[in-house]
Motif scaffolding. Structure first.
Motif, short mmCIF file in Angstrom:
data_model
loop_
_atom_site.label_atom_id
_atom_site.label_comp_id
_atom_site.label_asym_id
_atom_site.label_seq_id
_atom_site.Cartn_x
_atom_site.Cartn_y
_atom_site.Cartn_z
N LEU A 160 -5.23 1.83 22.22
CA LEU A 160 -4.88 2.29 20.87
C LEU A 160 -3.61 1.71 20.31
O LEU A 160 -3.44 1.58 18.33
N LEU A 161 -2.53 1.77 21.01
CA LEU A 161 -1.21 1.22 20.62
C LEU A 161 -1.47 -0.08 20.12
O LEU A 161 -0.75 -0.43 18.64
N ASN A 162 -2.53 -1.02 20.28
CA ASN A 162 -2.57 -2.26 20.18
C ASN A 162 -3.45 -2.66 18.53
O ASN A 162 -3.03 -3.35 17.46
N HIS A 163 -4.12 -1.43 17.94
CA HIS A 163 -5.06 -1.06 17.26
C HIS A 163 -3.69 -0.54 15.67
O HIS A 163 -4.17 -0.89 14.91
N THR A 164 -2.93 0.33 16.40
CA THR A 164 -2.09 0.51 15.26
C THR A 164 -1.09 0.00 14.74
O THR A 164 -0.87 -0.09 14.30
N VAL A 165 -0.41 -1.38 15.63
CA VAL A 165 0.21 -2.32 15.20
C VAL A 165 -0.54 -2.88 14.40
O VAL A 165 0.01 -3.26 13.13
N LEU A 166 -1.96 -3.16 14.31
CA LEU A 166 -3.34 -3.60 13.65
C LEU A 166 -3.17 -3.15 12.37
O LEU A 166 -2.69 -3.71 11.37
N LEU A 167 -3.25 -1.56 12.62
CA LEU A 167 -3.54 -0.93 11.32
C LEU A 167 -1.99 -1.13 10.22
O LEU A 167 -1.92 -0.97 9.19
N PHE A 168 -0.58 -0.85 11.30
CA PHE A 168 0.41 -1.56 10.83
C PHE A 168 0.88 -2.27 9.60
O PHE A 168 0.82 -2.84 8.42
N LYS A 169 -0.06 -3.52 10.14
CA LYS A 169 0.41 -4.56 9.76
C LYS A 169 -0.75 -4.71 8.52
O LYS A 169 -0.46 -5.32 7.42
N ASN A 170 -1.93 -3.85 8.35
CA ASN A 170 -3.18 -4.30 7.19
C ASN A 170 -2.94 -4.09 6.09
O ASN A 170 -3.25 -3.48 5.50
N THR A 171 -1.47 -2.65 6.64
CA THR A 171 -1.31 -2.66 4.87
C THR A 171 -0.73 -3.47 4.32
O THR A 171 -0.67 -2.79 2.87
N SER A 172 -0.53 -4.15 4.71
CA SER A 172 0.81 -5.59 4.31
C SER A 172 -0.96 -5.91 2.47
O SER A 172 -0.54 -6.24 1.14
N LEU A 173 -2.39 -5.76 3.48
CA LEU A 173 -3.59 -5.90 2.54
C LEU A 173 -3.48 -4.81 0.64
O LEU A 173 -3.94 -5.47 0.21
N ALA A 174 -2.18 -3.95 1.11
CA ALA A 174 -2.98 -3.03 -0.39
C ALA A 174 -1.99 -3.56 -1.31
O ALA A 174 -2.46 -2.81 -2.22
N MET A 175 -1.78 -4.75 -1.19
CA MET A 175 -1.27 -5.43 -2.53
C MET A 175 -1.78 -6.41 -3.22
O MET A 175 -1.42 -6.10 -4.63
N VAL A 176 -3.18 -6.51 -3.36
CA VAL A 176 -4.03 -6.12 -3.74
C VAL A 176 -4.65 -5.90 -4.86
O VAL A 176 -5.10 -6.37 -5.58
N ILE A 177 -4.52 -4.68 -4.62
CA ILE A 177 -4.68 -3.56 -5.73
C ILE A 177 -2.81 -2.72 -5.93
O ILE A 177 -3.78 -2.22 -7.12
N GLY A 178 -2.60 -3.60 -5.43
CA GLY A 178 -1.21 -2.35 -6.70
C GLY A 178 0.04 -2.07 -6.39
O GLY A 178 0.38 -1.19 -6.80
N VAL A 179 -0.49 -2.02 -5.30
CA VAL A 179 0.02 -1.04 -3.47
C VAL A 179 1.73 -1.48 -3.89
O VAL A 179 1.76 -2.64 -3.52
N ALA A 180 2.75 -0.82 -4.28
CA ALA A 180 3.83 -1.33 -4.24
C ALA A 180 4.53 -1.50 -2.69
O ALA A 180 5.95 -0.59 -2.58
N GLU A 181 4.01 -1.82 -1.69
CA GLU A 181 4.50 -1.96 -0.52
C GLU A 181 5.44 -3.27 0.00
O GLU A 181 5.23 -4.11 -1.20
N LEU A 182 5.59 -2.80 0.82
CA LEU A 182 6.52 -4.58 1.35
C LEU A 182 5.92 -6.05 1.11
O LEU A 182 7.54 -6.21 0.41
N THR A 183 4.94 -6.05 1.26
CA THR A 183 4.59 -7.22 1.63
C THR A 183 4.32 -7.13 -0.46
O THR A 183 4.49 -8.47 -1.54
#
Length: 231
Positions: A160-183
């Motif tokens: 669960l911890l490994n996939h939680t970290v993966l989820l956190f990193k995958n938030t960067s994918l949201a940039m492709v639809i215009g979410v103003a996250e870190l990436t």
């Protein structure tokens, strides 16, 4: 070329980085909560051993584990809204549609991984635990809530911890639809300052910091469970 990190970390651009990091954390936390809630439901449904229910859960897990997360994000943002009434689309747009659809897409996708992690943790529990709970007069739901699931979650903690970290990193994918996250804001800063190395290094350090923080929190939690179990 002289490096100038102050050009991307001070003033307007520094505030953009902070705002982007906050959006990233909000998206990660919201999608994690959604994923965990759905994962627990999937596990409980699957443990009923009803053929139709098991098939539906397997289909859900298979889809979300084999279709790229980016495709799922684009499906939610571009395709699914076309099936909704126009009034519903307008209502969603008033509440930051990009963020909401990203949260749903990431949460639903990660729920498939979480459910498999928890199921593996439950399979490591001896059958006698369930039989003992039933012998004490506990029903199925109470036995799952009080006896089985807590042990299964403890067993599944590393995955669960490994996939939680993966989820956190995958938030960067949201940039492709215009979410103003870190990436997203990092690319914006790089376009405005032409400080490519500095911009992406700052973002990389930010992701590394929060990922290591998650891993440290997971290690502390695992240590707590080990001490509690040893008693």
């Amino acid at each position: 070329m002289t490096l100038d990190f102050g050009a991307v970390m001070t003033g307007q651009f520094g505030q953009m980085i902070v705002d982007g990091a906050v959006v990233t954390l909000e998206l990660a936390l919201g999608s994690w909560l959604l994923a965990m809630f759905i994962a627990l439901l999937l596990v409980v449904v699957r443990l009923t051993h009803k053929r139709s229910a098991v098939f539906l859960v397997q289909a859900y897990v298979s889809y979300h584990r084999n279709v790229p997360t980016l495709v799922q994000l684009m499906m939610w943002y571009f395709a699914i809204p076309t099936l909704l009434p126009e009034s519903t689309q307008m209502w969603i747009n008033d509440f930051n549609a990009e963020f909401l659809f990203s949260l749903f897409a990431l949460g639903l996708c990660q729920a498939a991984y979480f459910s498999e992690d928890i199921r593996s943790g439950l399979r490591a529990i001896p059958d006698g635990q369930n039989e003992a709970a039933r012998a004490l007069g506990m029903g199925y739901v109470r036995a799952m809530r009080s006896v089985i699931l807590p042990q299964g979650l403890r067993n599944a903690l590393p995955s669960l911890l490994n996939h939680t970290v993966l989820l956190f990193k995958n938030t960067s994918l949201a940039m492709v639809i215009g979410v103003a996250e870190l990436t997203y804001v990092t690319r914006d800063i790089e376009n405005k300052t032409f400080r490519t190395f500095e911009s992406y290094l700052v973002a990389s350090v930010g992701y590394l910091f929060f990922s290591l923080l998650l891993m440290a929190a997971g290690a502390l939690l695992a240590r707590h469970f080990q001490r509690a179990y040893a008693r």
